[in-house]
Design a protein around this motif. Structure first.
Motif, PDB file in Angstrom:
ATOM      1  N   ILE A 124     -24.357  61.762  28.317  1.00 25.86           N
ATOM      2  CA  ILE A 124     -24.001  61.943  26.934  1.00 25.86           C
ATOM      3  C   ILE A 124     -23.521  60.550  26.338  1.00 25.86           C
ATOM      4  CG2 ILE A 124     -21.921  62.814  25.726  1.00 25.86           C
ATOM      5  CD1 ILE A 124     -21.937  64.929  27.652  1.00 25.86           C
ATOM      6  N   LYS A 125     -22.777  59.589  27.009  1.00 32.21           N
ATOM      7  CA  LYS A 125     -22.304  58.231  26.584  1.00 32.21           C
ATOM      8  C   LYS A 125     -23.546  57.389  26.205  1.00 32.21           C
ATOM      9  CE  LYS A 125     -18.171  57.866  29.027  1.00 32.21           C
ATOM     10  NZ  LYS A 125     -17.429  57.523  30.315  1.00 32.21           N
ATOM     11  N   ASN A 126     -24.725  57.629  26.683  1.00 28.27           N
ATOM     12  CA  ASN A 126     -25.657  56.713  26.034  1.00 28.27           C
ATOM     13  C   ASN A 126     -26.495  57.174  24.847  1.00 28.27           C
ATOM     14  OD1 ASN A 126     -25.544  54.924  28.113  1.00 28.27           O
ATOM     15  ND2 ASN A 126     -26.914  56.000  29.576  1.00 28.27           N
ATOM     16  N   ILE A 127     -26.091  58.450  24.243  1.00 29.69           N
ATOM     17  CA  ILE A 127     -26.549  58.801  23.146  1.00 29.69           C
ATOM     18  C   ILE A 127     -25.954  58.355  21.885  1.00 29.69           C
ATOM     19  CG2 ILE A 127     -26.675  60.956  21.716  1.00 29.69           C
ATOM     20  CD1 ILE A 127     -27.392  62.704  24.046  1.00 29.69           C
ATOM     21  N   ASN A 128     -26.817  57.915  20.665  1.00 34.62           N
ATOM     22  CA  ASN A 128     -26.224  57.176  19.655  1.00 34.62           C
ATOM     23  C   ASN A 128     -26.645  57.852  18.211  1.00 34.62           C
ATOM     24  OD1 ASN A 128     -25.144  54.954  21.031  1.00 34.62           O
ATOM     25  ND2 ASN A 128     -27.273  54.171  21.525  1.00 34.62           N
ATOM     26  N   THR A 129     -27.032  58.815  18.484  1.00 31.65           N
ATOM     27  CA  THR A 129     -27.309  59.497  16.957  1.00 31.65           C
ATOM     28  C   THR A 129     -26.879  61.195  17.274  1.00 31.65           C
ATOM     29  OG1 THR A 129     -29.556  60.684  17.481  1.00 31.65           O
ATOM     30  CG2 THR A 129     -29.480  58.309  16.543  1.00 31.65           C
ATOM     31  N   LEU A 130     -26.343  61.749  16.346  1.00 27.49           N
ATOM     32  CA  LEU A 130     -25.890  63.094  16.044  1.00 27.49           C
ATOM     33  C   LEU A 130     -26.984  64.063  16.475  1.00 27.49           C
ATOM     34  CD1 LEU A 130     -23.375  62.951  13.089  1.00 27.49           C
ATOM     35  CD2 LEU A 130     -22.946  63.256  15.302  1.00 27.49           C
ATOM     36  N   GLU A 152     -19.955  59.296  14.611  1.00 23.57           N
ATOM     37  CA  GLU A 152     -19.677  59.551  13.176  1.00 23.57           C
ATOM     38  C   GLU A 152     -19.043  58.436  12.644  1.00 23.57           C
ATOM     39  OE1 GLU A 152     -19.300  64.617  12.943  1.00 23.57           O
ATOM     40  OE2 GLU A 152     -17.506  63.344  13.074  1.00 23.57           O
ATOM     41  N   ASN A 153     -17.918  57.885  13.609  1.00 22.54           N
ATOM     42  CA  ASN A 153     -17.341  56.798  13.183  1.00 22.54           C
ATOM     43  C   ASN A 153     -18.258  55.423  13.080  1.00 22.54           C
ATOM     44  OD1 ASN A 153     -14.659  56.190  12.414  1.00 22.54           O
ATOM     45  ND2 ASN A 153     -13.963  56.827  14.587  1.00 22.54           N
ATOM     46  N   ALA A 154     -19.282  55.244  14.167  1.00 21.77           N
ATOM     47  CA  ALA A 154     -19.997  54.331  13.787  1.00 21.77           C
ATOM     48  C   ALA A 154     -20.873  54.244  12.838  1.00 21.77           C
ATOM     49  CB  ALA A 154     -20.893  54.200  15.056  1.00 21.77           C
ATOM     50  N   VAL A 155     -21.386  55.470  12.146  1.00 21.99           N
ATOM     51  CA  VAL A 155     -22.272  55.845  11.051  1.00 21.99           C
ATOM     52  C   VAL A 155     -21.398  55.202   9.936  1.00 21.99           C
ATOM     53  CG1 VAL A 155     -23.262  57.488   9.766  1.00 21.99           C
ATOM     54  CG2 VAL A 155     -23.577  57.417  12.058  1.00 21.99           C
ATOM     55  N   LEU A 156     -20.088  55.680   9.668  1.00 24.63           N
ATOM     56  CA  LEU A 156     -19.243  55.229   8.793  1.00 24.63           C
ATOM     57  C   LEU A 156     -18.959  53.814   8.708  1.00 24.63           C
ATOM     58  CD1 LEU A 156     -17.376  56.814   6.538  1.00 24.63           C
ATOM     59  CD2 LEU A 156     -15.641  56.405   8.000  1.00 24.63           C
ATOM     60  N   MET A 157     -18.808  53.176   9.711  1.00 26.01           N
ATOM     61  CA  MET A 157     -18.511  51.761   9.700  1.00 26.01           C
ATOM     62  C   MET A 157     -20.002  50.907   9.413  1.00 26.01           C
ATOM     63  SD  MET A 157     -15.638  51.445  10.317  1.00 26.01           S
ATOM     64  CE  MET A 157     -15.166  49.607  10.193  1.00 26.01           C
ATOM     65  N   ALA A 158     -20.777  51.504   9.733  1.00 24.12           N
ATOM     66  CA  ALA A 158     -22.407  50.753   9.415  1.00 24.12           C
ATOM     67  C   ALA A 158     -22.472  50.930   7.720  1.00 24.12           C
ATOM     68  CB  ALA A 158     -23.452  51.432   9.986  1.00 24.12           C
ATOM     69  N   GLY A 159     -21.954  52.159   7.325  1.00 20.02           N
ATOM     70  CA  GLY A 159     -22.101  52.350   5.792  1.00 20.02           C
ATOM     71  C   GLY A 159     -21.098  51.157   5.009  1.00 20.02           C
ATOM     72  N   LEU A 160     -19.975  51.239   5.626  1.00 16.90           N
ATOM     73  CA  LEU A 160     -19.040  50.336   4.886  1.00 16.90           C
ATOM     74  C   LEU A 160     -19.401  48.849   5.112  1.00 16.90           C
ATOM     75  CD1 LEU A 160     -15.589  51.785   5.987  1.00 16.90           C
ATOM     76  CD2 LEU A 160     -16.865  51.974   3.743  1.00 16.90           C
ATOM     77  N   GLN A 161     -20.037  48.600   6.016  1.00 14.66           N
ATOM     78  CA  GLN A 161     -20.402  47.168   6.230  1.00 14.66           C
ATOM     79  C   GLN A 161     -21.571  46.625   5.399  1.00 14.66           C
ATOM     80  OE1 GLN A 161     -20.119  44.437   7.984  1.00 14.66           O
ATOM     81  NE2 GLN A 161     -18.575  45.375   9.196  1.00 14.66           N
ATOM     82  N   LYS A 162     -22.434  47.902   5.035  1.00 17.53           N
ATOM     83  CA  LYS A 162     -23.413  47.691   3.711  1.00 17.53           C
ATOM     84  C   LYS A 162     -22.923  47.353   2.735  1.00 17.53           C
ATOM     85  CE  LYS A 162     -27.181  50.227   5.989  1.00 17.53           C
ATOM     86  NZ  LYS A 162     -27.643  51.676   5.659  1.00 17.53           N
ATOM     87  N   GLN A 163     -21.791  48.202   2.358  1.00 22.24           N
ATOM     88  CA  GLN A 163     -21.265  47.882   0.980  1.00 22.24           C
ATOM     89  C   GLN A 163     -20.326  46.992   0.620  1.00 22.24           C
ATOM     90  OE1 GLN A 163     -19.395  51.766   0.214  1.00 22.24           O
ATOM     91  NE2 GLN A 163     -21.136  53.007   0.753  1.00 22.24           N
ATOM     92  N   LYS A 164     -20.319  46.190   1.623  1.00 22.50           N
ATOM     93  CA  LYS A 164     -19.039  45.332   1.783  1.00 22.50           C
ATOM     94  C   LYS A 164     -18.836  44.153   0.387  1.00 22.50           C
ATOM     95  CE  LYS A 164     -17.700  41.552   4.538  1.00 22.50           C
ATOM     96  NZ  LYS A 164     -17.708  40.858   5.837  1.00 22.50           N
TER      97      LYS A 164
END
Ligand code: DAH
Length: 315
Positions: free
Chosen positions: A5-11, A65-77
């Motif tokens: 479970i911990k190694n999974i990275n996509t929803l 979900e958090n990681a996806v959100l953060m990645a999105g924010l990084q792109k819009q910085k």
């Protein structure tokens, strides 16, 4: 399972794994179905395992979900250190600025603003102002005539007549507007602006006129003490007529405006009985007053629309 479970990275992957455990044919679903065959300790153990697995899925889901959100924010910085695009700010034209100052001073003394047409008929521009046809005073102003006998307004005094015709007396008004004469040099433009004041009531005298002129000039120029010089003059529509000079920096006298007590003929022309009502009028060049206040020396600059000049003049 925990490691997996911990190694999974996509929803999507997480959902697939969840279904394989908790879905209809899931491994945990199958084990739970067999619960009734287990002894108490084993049941308790299975319940714990079930709860902790569900918890683990939930935790991992919110992590992803958090990681996806953060990645999105990084792109819009936003790079806030970037230089802004230079902004060209507009400002009010010096004439417009001075007009609002002139108006607010006159309005504070109870004068009401009137305007009138720039193409005037002979009556309002001349005849009603006690300047009938062939009157020599018509030569004081180099008039632009239109083919039908109308004129380009040579003086805002025409607005006095319109105001009296419209609202009668008593009246306390000021008029503003463009005026036109055939003249052009550093201090004259064929199109310029005038401001006119008129106050008619019972018992108005020359001292009321001088008091208002003094208060107006000190209000507009922001000067506590101003020195005025009153000279006799001639205008067809006033009697007596005066010209007002003001002492300027360096002790220089500057001619500021014409004024006087309204001529009885002008009152009669507007249906007012001169034995009952008296009053005064004054008129001045709005451009000239603005030039004095802002220390400018060429009237033509007002109309050149040269933004560099407006900027360098500090407007
Ligand atoms: N109309 C005059 C001019 O154009 C200025 C003027 C003088 C206006 C005396 C007045 C006045 O109202 O009383 O030169």
């Amino acid at each position: 399972m925990h490691e997996q479970i911990k190694n999974i990275n996509t929803l999507e992957e997480l959902q697939a794994l969840y279904a394989s455990v908790f879905g209809k044919n899931g491994t945990m679903t199958a084990r739970l179905k067999q619960m009734k065959n287990l002894d108490n300790d084993a049941r308790a153990e299975l319940n714990r395992e079930n709860a902790s697995l569900r918890e683990l899925f939930k935790t991992r889901q919110s992590e992803i979900e958090n990681a996806v959100l953060m990645a999105g924010l990084q792109k819009q910085k936003l790079d806030v250190s970037l230089n802004p695009i230079p902004e060209n700010r507009g400002t009010l034209h010096p004439l417009t600025q001075s007009l609002s100052e002139i108006s607010s001073v006159l309005e504070s003394f109870g004068y009401t603003l009137y305007t009138g047409p720039e193409i005037e008929d002979d009556w309002h521009n001349f005849t009603a102002l006690n300047t009938p046809m062939h009157h020599p005073a018509r030569d004081m102003q180099d008039t632009f005539f239109l083919p039908n006998g109308n004129v380009m307004r040579t003086q805002t005094s025409a607005i006095q007549i319109r105001a009296m015709e419209k609202n009668g007396v008593p009246i306390k008004m000021f008029g503003i507007g463009s005026t036109y004469r055939k003249e052009m040099d550093a201090t004259h433009s064929p199109m310029f602006h005038q401001i006119e004041g008129l106050y008619i009531d019972r018992g108005i005298t020359m001292s009321d006129l001088i008091a208002d002129i003094r208060a107006f000039l000190s209000g507009f120029f922001g000067l506590e003490n101003i020195e005025l010089r009153i000279r006799p003059s001639y205008f067809p529509f006033t009697d007596p007529s005066i010209e007002v000079d003001m002492k300027w920096q360096g002790g220089k006298w500057l001619e500021i405006m014409g004024a006087g007590m309204i001529h009885p003929n002008v009152l009669r022309n507007c249906g007012v009985n001169p034995d009952e009502y008296q009053g005064f009028a004054f008129g001045f060049g709005w451009d000239r007053l603005a030039m004095l206040k802002y220390n400018l020396n060429d009237i033509r600059q007002f109309y050149d629309n040269d933004v560099r000049w407006l900027k360098s003049a500090g407007f």
